[in-house]
Design a protein around this motif. Sequence first.
Motif, PDB file in Angstrom:
ATOM      1  N   TYR A  57       0.849  -1.192   0.000  1.00 30.66           N
ATOM      2  CA  TYR A  57       0.000   0.000   0.000  1.00 30.66           C
ATOM      3  C   TYR A  57       0.884   1.240   0.000  1.00 30.66           C
ATOM      4  CZ  TYR A  57      -3.742  -3.016   1.982  1.00 30.66           C
ATOM      5  OH  TYR A  57      -4.672  -3.984   2.240  1.00 30.66           O
ATOM      6  N   GLY A  58       1.203   1.742  -1.177  1.00 24.31           N
ATOM      7  CA  GLY A  58       1.985   2.973  -1.260  1.00 24.31           C
ATOM      8  C   GLY A  58       1.111   4.051  -1.867  1.00 24.31           C
ATOM      9  N   THR A  59       1.692   4.863  -2.733  1.00 23.10           N
ATOM     10  CA  THR A  59       0.943   5.872  -3.477  1.00 23.10           C
ATOM     11  C   THR A  59      -0.195   5.179  -4.223  1.00 23.10           C
ATOM     12  OG1 THR A  59       3.049   6.952  -3.807  1.00 23.10           O
ATOM     13  CG2 THR A  59       1.212   7.724  -5.149  1.00 23.10           C
ATOM     14  N   GLY A  60       0.189   4.139  -4.976  1.00 22.27           N
ATOM     15  CA  GLY A  60      -0.783   3.214  -5.553  1.00 22.27           C
ATOM     16  C   GLY A  60      -0.673   1.932  -4.765  1.00 22.27           C
ATOM     17  N   ALA A  96      -4.064   4.804  -4.138  1.00 23.51           N
ATOM     18  CA  ALA A  96      -4.317   4.210  -2.812  1.00 23.51           C
ATOM     19  C   ALA A  96      -3.942   5.271  -1.766  1.00 23.51           C
ATOM     20  CB  ALA A  96      -3.539   2.917  -2.652  1.00 23.51           C
ATOM     21  N   GLY A  97      -2.690   5.257  -1.304  1.00 22.73           N
ATOM     22  CA  GLY A  97      -2.241   6.281  -0.351  1.00 22.73           C
ATOM     23  C   GLY A  97      -2.394   7.683  -0.924  1.00 22.73           C
ATOM     24  N   ALA A  98      -2.384   7.783  -2.244  1.00 25.71           N
ATOM     25  CA  ALA A  98      -2.535   9.094  -2.890  1.00 25.71           C
ATOM     26  C   ALA A  98      -3.873   9.736  -2.535  1.00 25.71           C
ATOM     27  CB  ALA A  98      -2.405   8.957  -4.405  1.00 25.71           C
ATOM     28  N   LEU A  99      -4.872   8.905  -2.262  1.00 33.61           N
ATOM     29  CA  LEU A  99      -6.180   9.446  -1.871  1.00 33.61           C
ATOM     30  C   LEU A  99      -6.081  10.109  -0.493  1.00 33.61           C
ATOM     31  CD1 LEU A  99      -9.226   9.723  -2.448  1.00 33.61           C
ATOM     32  CD2 LEU A  99      -9.541   7.481  -1.386  1.00 33.61           C
ATOM     33  N   ILE A 100      -5.282   9.517   0.362  1.00 29.89           N
ATOM     34  CA  ILE A 100      -5.078  10.085   1.703  1.00 29.89           C
ATOM     35  C   ILE A 100      -4.310  11.414   1.579  1.00 29.89           C
ATOM     36  CG2 ILE A 100      -4.130   9.625   4.022  1.00 29.89           C
ATOM     37  CD1 ILE A 100      -6.434   7.720   3.164  1.00 29.89           C
ATOM     38  N   GLN A 101      -3.354  11.434   0.668  1.00 30.82           N
ATOM     39  CA  GLN A 101      -2.623  12.690   0.409  1.00 30.82           C
ATOM     40  C   GLN A 101      -3.575  13.760  -0.094  1.00 30.82           C
ATOM     41  OE1 GLN A 101       0.188  10.969  -2.352  1.00 30.82           O
ATOM     42  NE2 GLN A 101       1.900  11.360  -0.976  1.00 30.82           N
ATOM     43  N   TRP A 102      -4.517  13.340  -0.925  1.00 27.50           N
ATOM     44  CA  TRP A 102      -5.494  14.283  -1.490  1.00 27.50           C
ATOM     45  C   TRP A 102      -6.376  14.866  -0.382  1.00 27.50           C
ATOM     46  CZ3 TRP A 102     -10.989  13.720  -2.372  1.00 27.50           C
ATOM     47  CH2 TRP A 102     -11.527  14.657  -3.262  1.00 27.50           C
ATOM     48  N   SER A 137      -2.222  15.146   8.644  1.00 30.47           N
ATOM     49  CA  SER A 137      -1.187  14.172   8.290  1.00 30.47           C
ATOM     50  C   SER A 137      -1.860  12.869   7.905  1.00 30.47           C
ATOM     51  CB  SER A 137      -0.271  13.928   9.484  1.00 30.47           C
ATOM     52  OG  SER A 137      -1.018  13.276  10.503  1.00 30.47           O
ATOM     53  N   ALA A 138      -1.121  12.013   7.189  1.00 32.84           N
ATOM     54  CA  ALA A 138      -1.680  10.719   6.785  1.00 32.84           C
ATOM     55  C   ALA A 138      -2.049   9.900   8.021  1.00 32.84           C
ATOM     56  CB  ALA A 138      -0.662   9.966   5.926  1.00 32.84           C
ATOM     57  N   GLU A 139      -1.239  10.007   9.074  1.00 35.20           N
ATOM     58  CA  GLU A 139      -1.490   9.224  10.297  1.00 35.20           C
ATOM     59  C   GLU A 139      -2.824   9.625  10.939  1.00 35.20           C
ATOM     60  OE1 GLU A 139       1.576  11.039  10.013  1.00 35.20           O
ATOM     61  OE2 GLU A 139       2.223   9.252   8.923  1.00 35.20           O
ATOM     62  N   GLU A 140      -3.140  10.913  10.832  1.00 38.91           N
ATOM     63  CA  GLU A 140      -4.363  11.406  11.467  1.00 38.91           C
ATOM     64  C   GLU A 140      -5.618  10.756  10.860  1.00 38.91           C
ATOM     65  OE1 GLU A 140      -5.052  15.625  11.116  1.00 38.91           O
ATOM     66  OE2 GLU A 140      -6.623  15.559  12.636  1.00 38.91           O
ATOM     67  N   SER A 141      -5.474  10.227   9.632  1.00 38.07           N
ATOM     68  CA  SER A 141      -6.638   9.622   8.978  1.00 38.07           C
ATOM     69  C   SER A 141      -7.199   8.472   9.818  1.00 38.07           C
ATOM     70  CB  SER A 141      -6.265   9.121   7.578  1.00 38.07           C
ATOM     71  OG  SER A 141      -5.341   8.054   7.657  1.00 38.07           O
ATOM     72  N   GLU A 142      -6.314   7.703  10.428  1.00 38.79           N
ATOM     73  CA  GLU A 142      -6.771   6.561  11.222  1.00 38.79           C
ATOM     74  C   GLU A 142      -7.536   7.024  12.466  1.00 38.79           C
ATOM     75  OE1 GLU A 142      -3.803   3.657  12.143  1.00 38.79           O
ATOM     76  OE2 GLU A 142      -5.100   2.669  13.612  1.00 38.79           O
ATOM     77  N   GLY A 181       4.339  -1.344   2.846  1.00 39.17           N
ATOM     78  CA  GLY A 181       4.154  -0.016   2.246  1.00 39.17           C
ATOM     79  C   GLY A 181       3.654   0.978   3.285  1.00 39.17           C
ATOM     80  N   GLY A 182       3.766   2.262   2.951  1.00 36.97           N
ATOM     81  CA  GLY A 182       3.474   3.342   3.897  1.00 36.97           C
ATOM     82  C   GLY A 182       2.109   3.257   4.553  1.00 36.97           C
ATOM     83  N   ALA A 183       1.062   2.972   3.758  1.00 39.14           N
ATOM     84  CA  ALA A 183      -0.293   2.990   4.313  1.00 39.14           C
ATOM     85  C   ALA A 183      -0.630   1.713   5.085  1.00 39.14           C
ATOM     86  CB  ALA A 183      -1.311   3.228   3.203  1.00 39.14           C
ATOM     87  N   ALA A 184       0.246   0.706   5.031  1.00 44.00           N
ATOM     88  CA  ALA A 184       0.019  -0.512   5.827  1.00 44.00           C
ATOM     89  C   ALA A 184       0.136  -0.207   7.323  1.00 44.00           C
ATOM     90  CB  ALA A 184       0.993  -1.613   5.426  1.00 44.00           C
ATOM     91  N   ALA A 185       0.686   0.969   7.620  1.00 45.04           N
ATOM     92  CA  ALA A 185       0.768   1.386   9.027  1.00 45.04           C
ATOM     93  C   ALA A 185      -0.624   1.648   9.596  1.00 45.04           C
ATOM     94  CB  ALA A 185       1.614   2.656   9.134  1.00 45.04           C
ATOM     95  N   ASN A 186      -1.604   1.834   8.727  1.00 45.20           N
ATOM     96  CA  ASN A 186      -2.959   2.182   9.151  1.00 45.20           C
ATOM     97  C   ASN A 186      -3.719   0.924   9.622  1.00 45.20           C
ATOM     98  OD1 ASN A 186      -5.801   2.866   9.037  1.00 45.20           O
ATOM     99  ND2 ASN A 186      -5.157   4.744   7.991  1.00 45.20           N
ATOM    100  N   ASN A 187      -3.929   0.824  10.927  1.00 44.58           N
ATOM    101  CA  ASN A 187      -4.559  -0.379  11.491  1.00 44.58           C
ATOM    102  C   ASN A 187      -6.006  -0.533  11.043  1.00 44.58           C
ATOM    103  OD1 ASN A 187      -2.273  -1.103  13.049  1.00 44.58           O
ATOM    104  ND2 ASN A 187      -2.809   0.530  14.479  1.00 44.58           N
TER     105      ASN A 187
END
Length: 501
Positions: free
Chosen positions: A263-266, A307-313, A323-328, A408-414
């Motif tokens: 789970y990265g940008t895509g 994928a993660g690009a949506l969180i960036q958006w 921040s991306a982390e705040e999404s969780e 990948g970066g977004a795999a950090a999201n539980n």
Amino acid sequence: MGRYIMALDQGTTSSRTLIFNSEGDIVSSSQQEFKQIYPRPGWVEHDPEQIWTSQLQTIREALDRANLKAGDISAIGIANQRETMVLWDRRTDKPIYNAIVWQCRRTANFCKELQEEGFDTKLREKTGLVTDAYFSGTKLKWVLDHVPGARRDAEKGHLAFGTIDSWLVNRLSGGKAHVTDYSNASRTLLYNIHDLRWDDEILRRFGIPPSLLPEVVPSSHPAAFTDLKILDATIPIAGIAGDQQAALFGQCCFDPGMVKTTYGTGCFMLMNTGQEAKPSESGLLTTIAWGMGGEITYALEGSTFIAGALIQWLRDELKLIRSAEESEQLASMVEDSNGVYIVPAFVGLGAPHWDPHARGAILGLTRGVNRSHLVRAAIESIAFQTKEVVDCMVHDSGLGLTELRVDGGAAANNLLCQFQADLLGIPIRRPKVLESTALGAAYLAGLAVGFWGNREEISANWTMGREFIPRMSEDRRRKLVMGWERAVDRSKSWVSPEQEG
Ligand code: ADP
């Protein structure tokens, strides 16, 4: 023998070097970004000299940081951005043009021509790929057609073609080696993945002299040695694989039916299909995972663009999160998305829909929908898209799935991992070391030189960081998936081909 393995992770935006010990732990790392060159809309290039110098600097820095000498390294493994190509002159070892990057669309017209004459069917059968500008073969043809004198020099045998692995091995070996591995060869659109050779018919159609092409070597094999002018020890370069294949290996997906998702940008998914190249009915790619010990392992590959690009958006454009982390955190404040679906078809839809005219959509809005619901719907959309590709893999391969390994970066999201487990109805397993790509390159290299004895030893290194067990009822899952399918339908065929220009 040295006590460490060095992995070079040469990516699209940065070069990295990681040094691992025998337990697969990172003892040192270094990273350097390099320039992205956009000469025209849709064109993307890198300077091959910058790729090399940035890589070499990270090698030296990673050694220094761990207080190691080159002689402490048993072997080097390379994982590289795939499909990016370089053409260099064998007489000088200098590139004759910038590297053309996988993202570059400059050969789209030639691909269209191939499709119109029906050659794409042949390419699909022989290479397992779709006829798209993404792959490196058409980029090679472009350089031969457009750089003055290139074709003449190529015909005289003066030029060498390589993907980034070939380029790095050439430089590391002081210009001696011209090789690539099976996994990288399988991404060129020039390599027959069944007969395991550069395909004469394709080369003829593309007008590519065979003398340009590297020798294809196993992914785990001492293919070359570092030159003493580069490092003060002769180290075997013993592992080579494209980054996604390396990640599959790094996740220890050694058995048929095992899948990893990055789970990265895509989002990139690969399924090990064993010794069988499975053709896909869903538009997935059939590709070589790795070749080693006289055996080829194949994979099915599917990706989603956003994928993660949506969180960036959400963060950069809508400013719903800082921040991306705040999404969780935000998404966890609500039980569900309150009936909201986000279809992130920003650049159309890939497998299994293949609709370039789809566009992003937010559906199911009511007055009670708040920020948390939207953020939750965004996270859920990553999991829905992954489920669609995984379903295609199971269908095309005929192999069942017992778990999904993620990185990948977004795999950090539980929350994402839990929702993914709920949707798939299988456990999601996230390893402790999330550097699957570099680890895969290290494992391939280490196995070739006896640093690790066998795959079982490596599998024992795979340590779970966290496991997510499905806990959603079948009924709820079915309803959610039905809602997603309806939302996707609404997003399809949104722009007309004329509007797209
Ligand atoms: P790439 O290799 O494609 O650059 P990375 O693996 O570094 O990507 O992951 C970065 C992506 O992951 C970004 O798009 C970011 O929005 C997303 N991301 C990072 N952390 C989280 C998180 N906690 N939750 C959701 N998405 C995240």
